[in-house]
Write a protein that holds these residues in place. Sequence first.
Motif, short mmCIF file in Angstrom:
data_model
loop_
_atom_site.label_atom_id
_atom_site.label_comp_id
_atom_site.label_asym_id
_atom_site.label_seq_id
_atom_site.Cartn_x
_atom_site.Cartn_y
_atom_site.Cartn_z
N UNK A 80 0.82 -1.21 0.00
CA UNK A 80 0.00 0.00 0.00
C UNK A 80 0.85 1.25 0.00
N UNK A 81 0.22 2.36 0.33
CA UNK A 81 0.95 3.62 0.42
C UNK A 81 1.98 3.54 1.56
N UNK A 82 3.13 4.16 1.38
CA UNK A 82 4.22 4.02 2.37
C UNK A 82 3.81 4.39 3.79
N UNK A 83 3.03 5.48 3.96
CA UNK A 83 2.67 5.89 5.32
C UNK A 83 1.75 4.87 5.98
N UNK A 84 0.88 4.24 5.18
CA UNK A 84 -0.02 3.21 5.70
C UNK A 84 0.78 1.97 6.11
N UNK A 85 1.71 1.56 5.26
CA UNK A 85 2.55 0.41 5.58
C UNK A 85 3.36 0.68 6.85
N UNK A 86 3.93 1.87 6.94
CA UNK A 86 4.73 2.22 8.11
C UNK A 86 3.90 2.13 9.39
N UNK A 87 2.67 2.60 9.32
CA UNK A 87 1.79 2.54 10.49
C UNK A 87 1.49 1.09 10.87
N UNK A 88 1.25 0.25 9.87
CA UNK A 88 0.94 -1.16 10.14
C UNK A 88 2.16 -1.90 10.69
N UNK A 89 3.32 -1.62 10.15
CA UNK A 89 4.53 -2.28 10.64
C UNK A 89 4.90 -1.81 12.05
N UNK A 90 4.62 -0.56 12.34
CA UNK A 90 4.87 -0.05 13.69
C UNK A 90 3.98 -0.74 14.72
N UNK A 91 2.84 -1.31 14.26
CA UNK A 91 1.93 -2.02 15.15
C UNK A 91 2.14 -3.53 15.12
N UNK A 92 3.08 -4.00 14.31
CA UNK A 92 3.37 -5.43 14.20
C UNK A 92 4.21 -5.84 15.40
N UNK A 93 3.65 -6.65 16.28
CA UNK A 93 4.29 -6.97 17.55
C UNK A 93 5.63 -7.68 17.36
N UNK A 94 5.72 -8.57 16.39
CA UNK A 94 6.96 -9.31 16.19
C UNK A 94 8.04 -8.43 15.55
N UNK A 95 7.64 -7.60 14.61
CA UNK A 95 8.61 -6.66 14.01
C UNK A 95 9.20 -5.78 15.08
N UNK A 96 8.37 -5.31 15.99
CA UNK A 96 8.86 -4.44 17.06
C UNK A 96 9.77 -5.19 18.02
N UNK A 97 9.54 -6.49 18.19
CA UNK A 97 10.34 -7.27 19.13
C UNK A 97 11.68 -7.70 18.55
N UNK A 98 11.79 -7.76 17.23
CA UNK A 98 13.01 -8.22 16.57
C UNK A 98 14.00 -7.08 16.39
N UNK A 99 15.26 -7.43 16.22
CA UNK A 99 16.27 -6.41 15.94
C UNK A 99 16.64 -6.37 14.46
N UNK A 100 16.19 -7.38 13.69
CA UNK A 100 16.52 -7.48 12.27
C UNK A 100 15.26 -7.84 11.50
N UNK A 101 15.01 -7.13 10.40
CA UNK A 101 13.86 -7.41 9.55
C UNK A 101 14.38 -7.73 8.15
N UNK A 102 14.02 -8.92 7.65
CA UNK A 102 14.39 -9.33 6.30
C UNK A 102 13.19 -9.18 5.38
N UNK A 103 13.37 -8.45 4.30
CA UNK A 103 12.30 -8.19 3.36
C UNK A 103 12.42 -9.12 2.16
N UNK A 104 11.40 -9.95 1.95
CA UNK A 104 11.41 -10.83 0.79
C UNK A 104 11.22 -10.00 -0.47
N UNK A 105 11.92 -10.35 -1.53
CA UNK A 105 11.87 -9.55 -2.76
C UNK A 105 11.41 -10.40 -3.94
N UNK A 106 10.79 -9.77 -4.94
CA UNK A 106 10.42 -10.47 -6.17
C UNK A 106 11.61 -10.48 -7.13
N UNK A 107 12.55 -11.38 -6.92
CA UNK A 107 13.82 -11.28 -7.65
C UNK A 107 13.65 -11.41 -9.16
N UNK A 108 12.54 -12.03 -9.62
CA UNK A 108 12.35 -12.18 -11.06
C UNK A 108 12.19 -10.85 -11.77
N UNK A 109 11.91 -9.78 -11.02
CA UNK A 109 11.72 -8.47 -11.64
C UNK A 109 13.04 -7.74 -11.89
#
Length: 340
Positions: free
Chosen positions: A288-317
């Motif tokens: 979605x829009x970056x500000x909406x994603x940021x708000x949702x990730x800030x509320x993600x309990x596991x993301x907040x508890x972790x020190x490292x976030x790995x982002x899966x990518x569509x490597x075929x692109x």
Amino acid sequence: MKKLGFLSFGHYQDVPGSLVTSASDALLQTIELAVAAEDIGFDGAYVRVHHFAPQLASPFPLLAAMGARTGRIELGTGVIDMRYENPLYMAEDAAAADLISGGRLQLGLSRGSPETALNGYESFGYAAGDGQTDADAAREKTGLFRAAIDGAGVARANPQMTGGAEGALAIEPQSPGLARRIWWGSGSRATAVWTAEQGMNLMSSTLLIEDTGVPFDELQAEQIRAYRDAWAAAGHDWQPRVSVSRSVFPLVTGEDRRYFGLRGQVDGKDQVGRLEGTLARFGRSYIGEPDKIAEELAADAAVQAADTVLLTIPNQLGVDYNARLLDSVVRYVAPAAGWR
């Protein structure tokens, strides 16, 4: 502060729309994306390992090449299926790749995931021992691998070749510090506790092999709490790291919207299903829009508890698109989510 990395599955297939049509494309583009990610400011470049499939399979030549082309970014796996590995040969490969990179490897290991081959590791010449499960075999191999990279003697010396010296020989080369940069890919709270007891860092993805009815991020946060409690109880004398994986696609350009806009309308919830006969919960994607994603990730309990976030990518692109995707995360999402 959180460390940000990308996780590539390294898919390749000669189909319309793919910019990664061969194994050569997948390997060379992964190296180039690691270089680009380092320039953007990412902290890690991680690769998935799969056998008998058109994906990345042999990580150590690739990690060594990535290490030779970069100077700062962490280089890792998420994860190596230990059922397929010779622990001592793997220890030599891992140490060599780590030395080439200047001590930047972060190796994720595990029992592995469902695969296209039926007991494919048996074709590699390995099998679980009598009374062992696949998980038992993977853990046993992991124990030997970790002992080897930590300098344990693993082979009897030949006095005729050692000037009369006896005892046990360690593998060579050794790469000091690698032993504390080993992660276990954990799919449940119970395996997270075991990981802590063994003294490994915790790597948790977008899949848990259990479901208690609570949202994925809350269940994963429980897993992280159980891990940290078990780590403290074990009395280890160093601080571990915890990573989680997420699929994050900020819609910034028209190209982003063409690729992911429709998916963002239907892929915003957890999924529950059966995997190898076990009830499993799959985490949602963030589109979605970056500000909406940021708000949702800030509320993600596991993301907040972790020190490292790995982002899966569509490597075929391709490299260019994925570099722009990573740049959008650093530029628009991470600051608003409070990550940096």
